[in-house]
Design an enzyme around this catalytic site. Structure first.
Site, PDB file in Angstrom:
ATOM      1  N   CYS A   2       0.835  -1.207   0.000  1.00 46.70           N
ATOM      2  CA  CYS A   2       0.000   0.000   0.000  1.00 46.70           C
ATOM      3  C   CYS A   2       0.865   1.251   0.000  1.00 46.70           C
ATOM      4  O   CYS A   2       2.065   1.205   0.209  1.00 46.70           O
ATOM      5  CB  CYS A   2      -0.891   0.006   1.243  1.00 46.70           C
ATOM      6  N   ARG A  27       3.039   1.200  -6.909  1.00 46.27           N
ATOM      7  CA  ARG A  27       3.216   0.193  -5.866  1.00 46.27           C
ATOM      8  C   ARG A  27       2.159  -0.911  -5.947  1.00 46.27           C
ATOM      9  O   ARG A  27       2.324  -1.970  -5.354  1.00 46.27           O
ATOM     10  CB  ARG A  27       3.163   0.854  -4.481  1.00 46.27           C
ATOM     11  N   TRP A  75      -3.820  -2.192  -1.094  1.00 47.85           N
ATOM     12  CA  TRP A  75      -3.712  -3.471  -1.784  1.00 47.85           C
ATOM     13  C   TRP A  75      -4.290  -4.517  -0.843  1.00 47.85           C
ATOM     14  O   TRP A  75      -3.771  -4.746   0.244  1.00 47.85           O
ATOM     15  CB  TRP A  75      -2.248  -3.768  -2.098  1.00 47.85           C
ATOM     16  N   ASN A  99      -0.021   0.781   6.379  1.00 50.36           N
ATOM     17  CA  ASN A  99       0.619  -0.145   5.455  1.00 50.36           C
ATOM     18  C   ASN A  99       1.223  -1.265   6.283  1.00 50.36           C
ATOM     19  O   ASN A  99       1.944  -1.007   7.241  1.00 50.36           O
ATOM     20  CB  ASN A  99       1.714   0.560   4.653  1.00 50.36           C
ATOM     21  N   GLY A 100       0.926  -2.529   5.939  1.00 47.57           N
ATOM     22  CA  GLY A 100       1.467  -3.649   6.686  1.00 47.57           C
ATOM     23  C   GLY A 100       0.379  -4.621   7.095  1.00 47.57           C
ATOM     24  O   GLY A 100      -0.724  -4.615   6.546  1.00 47.57           O
ATOM     25  N   GLU A 489      14.075 -15.109 -15.813  1.00 47.64           N
ATOM     26  CA  GLU A 489      13.655 -13.709 -15.781  1.00 47.64           C
ATOM     27  C   GLU A 489      12.760 -13.376 -16.973  1.00 47.64           C
ATOM     28  O   GLU A 489      11.766 -12.654 -16.846  1.00 47.64           O
ATOM     29  CB  GLU A 489      14.881 -12.798 -15.740  1.00 47.64           C
ATOM     30  N   LYS A 493       8.914 -12.029 -16.697  1.00 47.76           N
ATOM     31  CA  LYS A 493       8.443 -10.784 -17.311  1.00 47.76           C
ATOM     32  C   LYS A 493       7.206 -11.033 -18.159  1.00 47.76           C
ATOM     33  O   LYS A 493       6.247 -10.269 -18.136  1.00 47.76           O
ATOM     34  CB  LYS A 493       9.551 -10.156 -18.168  1.00 47.76           C
ATOM     35  N   GLU A 496       4.207 -11.789 -15.917  1.00 48.35           N
ATOM     36  CA  GLU A 496       3.841 -10.636 -15.088  1.00 48.35           C
ATOM     37  C   GLU A 496       2.930  -9.666 -15.824  1.00 48.35           C
ATOM     38  O   GLU A 496       1.949  -9.184 -15.254  1.00 48.35           O
ATOM     39  CB  GLU A 496       5.113  -9.869 -14.664  1.00 48.35           C
ATOM     40  N   HIS A 512      14.028 -34.571 -19.853  1.00 53.59           N
ATOM     41  CA  HIS A 512      13.610 -35.138 -18.573  1.00 53.59           C
ATOM     42  C   HIS A 512      12.178 -34.752 -18.205  1.00 53.59           C
ATOM     43  O   HIS A 512      11.813 -34.795 -17.034  1.00 53.59           O
ATOM     44  CB  HIS A 512      14.581 -34.701 -17.474  1.00 53.59           C
ATOM     45  N   LYS A 611       4.639  -3.166  -6.535  1.00 60.40           N
ATOM     46  CA  LYS A 611       6.046  -2.889  -6.800  1.00 60.40           C
ATOM     47  C   LYS A 611       6.917  -3.241  -5.605  1.00 60.40           C
ATOM     48  O   LYS A 611       7.921  -3.930  -5.731  1.00 60.40           O
ATOM     49  CB  LYS A 611       6.221  -1.404  -7.159  1.00 60.40           C
TER      50      LYS A 611
END
Length: 616
Positions: A2, A27, A75, A99-100, A489, A493, A496, A512, A611
């Site tokens: 948040c 964020r 969030w 926030n938290g 990575e 991306k 995401e 395999h 973020k």
């Protein structure tokens, strides 16, 4: 997660709060709200589900103003996104943003209900508002009420609190979640991130865990904890923000992510600046303890999350080959929940773009607590001076990437890799590595920004290829050696920001199991620089082609790979194998970006993501 903005000023703070919320949109959030002291004894509040723009539309028809206020982007953790669950939360004359996560909120809620308080939300935060209100009625002082409240809270929090009867102050509290104080000419401000407050100040105090701050129009007073846990007035250093405010704008670009991809040559040049001699890395440029700390290192534990974890995986290849030091890479969220064998002489090397990543900080603190003298110290690689990770480390290497707004990390990743190569070469120098190769790599590092600029010229070709991915549901990424983490990575991306399911494998693992997935509907993206495993990779690609898979290879011009039926080849500028992971990152970023644009997703703020992950 948040975002918090709070302000007390000699003028109406609503414009400051709203601009701050817009700057914190990167964020990640699902609702937004604001509360102000409109007049002594009267609070005004507005909340809305969705984007800050929706809150702005609600406010356009409301006469809301005041010289003290708090604002928030939420969030969802406790309770779905809704207007009732949005912050700020109000109890009597108190408004709170948070926030938290308050871990003991259920017990506190039961206690408050028994005491006659009613709840209108499902959040853990509403208990904070009621606790402050109850304590304020008992003691009559807002600072004392917040102090008594935080003593009851378990978990992580950053708080901003206003009292309708005190329009001249805002109280902040920090434990485990970031909170900074902005010092301005006309007032004082609180924010989750300095970016939120740059329109009004470039001077910041970074609060430490346990701090309370009383912000007024005249300035701020910080109340910390001494060694015995007693509350004392403390003086925290004031930092001047080093990046131009223009750095947080999109400029001519449609999205922040594309802007930040294109900024990588400059960002990498900044990460190298002042750290390279003619034929060696300037270890002293890392800080006064660097030579002693790195010289005493016998083993390294690299600890990180997400994209930073992928950077750490690349660094393991470099450190073990170039410096000859054993290197163990750990996901931060796992590191502190298992018994890690820590031989004497271990360096804990942590990576975080924000320096506030909750799992990485927790891993660092866990290592400090249990490691004793087995750790020689903690080195952090970070992009934010003054962040918790930087303050709690023995040595910090700043990446100098500048503000990164897009949720999907780009220049933060390549600058982390650059910093990790600098650390690798410093270790090599201090542990007796042959000098000729070191000098060659230093020379190639100087050329790296130019090489990245050349690689960015591939964008039109990659954008055209991206259109062919629009209707795919899955994608496979392949790499070998140090390119394996880059494949990870690239897959991250793509999923995401385009919401296409993507996975990465070491190419030798195809036989395999993953070969069972290969058909004409499974595109395979391969990384083929000139290295010792190129011929092995070619054999793996033949396995894909033999089963009807569609291949896209990013390859060195001298690789011998040429386009043919079922195989598309994009020639990446030739480069040294040690720096190839940094260079080959760029076309994968461009691919993910242009696929997302073609699929019309929210590139900069992908769904469900934040973020800065500041909660566990």
């Amino acid at each position: 997660m948040c975002g918090i903005v709070a302000a007390v000023s000699t003028a109406n703070v609503l414009p400051i709060l709203m601009e701050g919320l817009k700057r914190l949109e990167y964020r990640g959030y699902d609702s937004a709200g604001v509360a102000l002291v409109q007049a002594p004894g009267r609070l005004g509040r507005a909340r809305e589900v969705g984007k800050v723009a929706a809150l702005e539309r609600q406010l356009s028809g409301a006469a809301l103003s005041g010289m003290a206020g708090v604002a928030h982007t939420r969030w969802a953790t406790h309770g779905e996104p809704s207007q009732d669950n949005a912050h700020p939360h109000v109890s009597g004359r108190i408004a709170v943003v948070h926030n938290g996560i308050i871990e003991n909120h259920q017990a506190l809620r039961a206690e408050l209900i028994a005491d006659g308080y009613g709840f209108t939300s499902q959040t853990d935060t509403e208990v904070v508002a009621h606790l402050v209100e109850r304590e304020l009625r008992r003691c009559g002082d807002l600072l004392a009420a917040v102090e008594a409240t935080v003593a009851r809270l378990d978990g992580a929090y950053a708080l901003g609190v206003i009292d309708a009867d005190r329009p001249d102050r805002v109280i902040g509290a920090r434990h485990g979640s970031p909170l900074v104080v902005g010092i301005g000419e006309q007032g004082s401000y609180l924010g989750s991130d300095p970016l939120a407050l740059l329109p009004v100040t470039d001077r910041f105090v970074y609060l430490e865990d346990g701090d309370l701050v009383e912000a007024t129009r005249e300035g701020c007073v910080v109340h910390g904890l001494d060694a015995s846990g007693q509350r004392i007035t403390v003086v925290r250093e004031v930092f001047r923000y080093e990046h131009d405010d223009q750095a947080v704008g999109k400029g001519e670009f449609e999205h922040y992510m594309l802007k930040e991809i294109q900024e990588q040559p400059v960002a990498v040049a900044n990460a190298l600046e002042g750290r390279l001699g003619s034929d060696r890395v300037l270890v002293e440029a890392f800080g006064p303890q660097a030579r002693q700390l790195l010289g005493a290192t016998r083993q390294i534990h690299l600890v990180a999350c997400g994209t930073s974890y992928h950077a750490a995986l690349v660094a393991r290849y470099w450190i073990e080959e170039l410096a000859g030091i054993a290197c163990q890479v750990e996901i931060a969220s796992e590191y502190r929940y298992r018994e890690v064998a820590t031989p004497p002489g271990t360096l804990l090397l942590t990576l975080s773009q924000s320096g506030e990543t909750a799992d990485t900080l927790a891993a660092l603190r866990h290592a400090r607590k249990r490691g004793g003298d087995r750790y020689v110290g903690v080195l952090s690689i970070c992009n934010v001076p003054g962040s918790s990770l930087v303050r709690e480390s023995d040595l910090s290497l700043m990446t100098h990437a500048g503000p990164e707004i897009g949720v999907a990390s780009t220049k933060a990743f390549t600058t982390q890799l650059t910093a990790l190569m600098l650390v690798t070469l410093a270790l090599r120098q201090l542990h007796g590595g042959e000098e000729e190769l070191t000098a060659k790599l230093v020379h190639r590092l100087r050329y790296l920004p130019t090489l990245l600029g050349d690689t960015l010229q591939l964008e039109p070709d990659v954008a055209a290829l991206a259109k062919g991915f629009v209707n795919y549901r899955h994608t496979l990424f392949l790499g070998r050696g140090a390119q394996m983490p880059i494949a990870l990575e690239g897959a991250l991306k793509l999923k995401e920001i385009s919401y296409i399911h993507a996975e990465a494998y070491a190419a030798g693992e195809l036989k395999h199991g993953p070969l069972a997935l290969i058909d004409g509907n499974m595109p395979v993206v391969a990384l083929a620089p000139m290295d010792g495993v190129l011929e092995k990779l070619k054999s793996n690609l033949q396995e894909v082609r033999a089963r009807g898979g569609r291949l896209l290879a990013f390859a060195d011009p001298e690789s011998g790979l040429e386009a043919e039926e079922g195989l598309t080849v994009v020639k990446v500028p030739g480069c040294c194998r040690f720096l190839a992971p940094i260079v080959y990152t760029v076309p994968l970023q461009l691919l993910a970006y242009h696929v997302a644009v073609a699929r019309e997703t929210d590139v900069d703020q992908p769904r469900n993501l934040a973020k800065s992950v500041t909660v566990e």
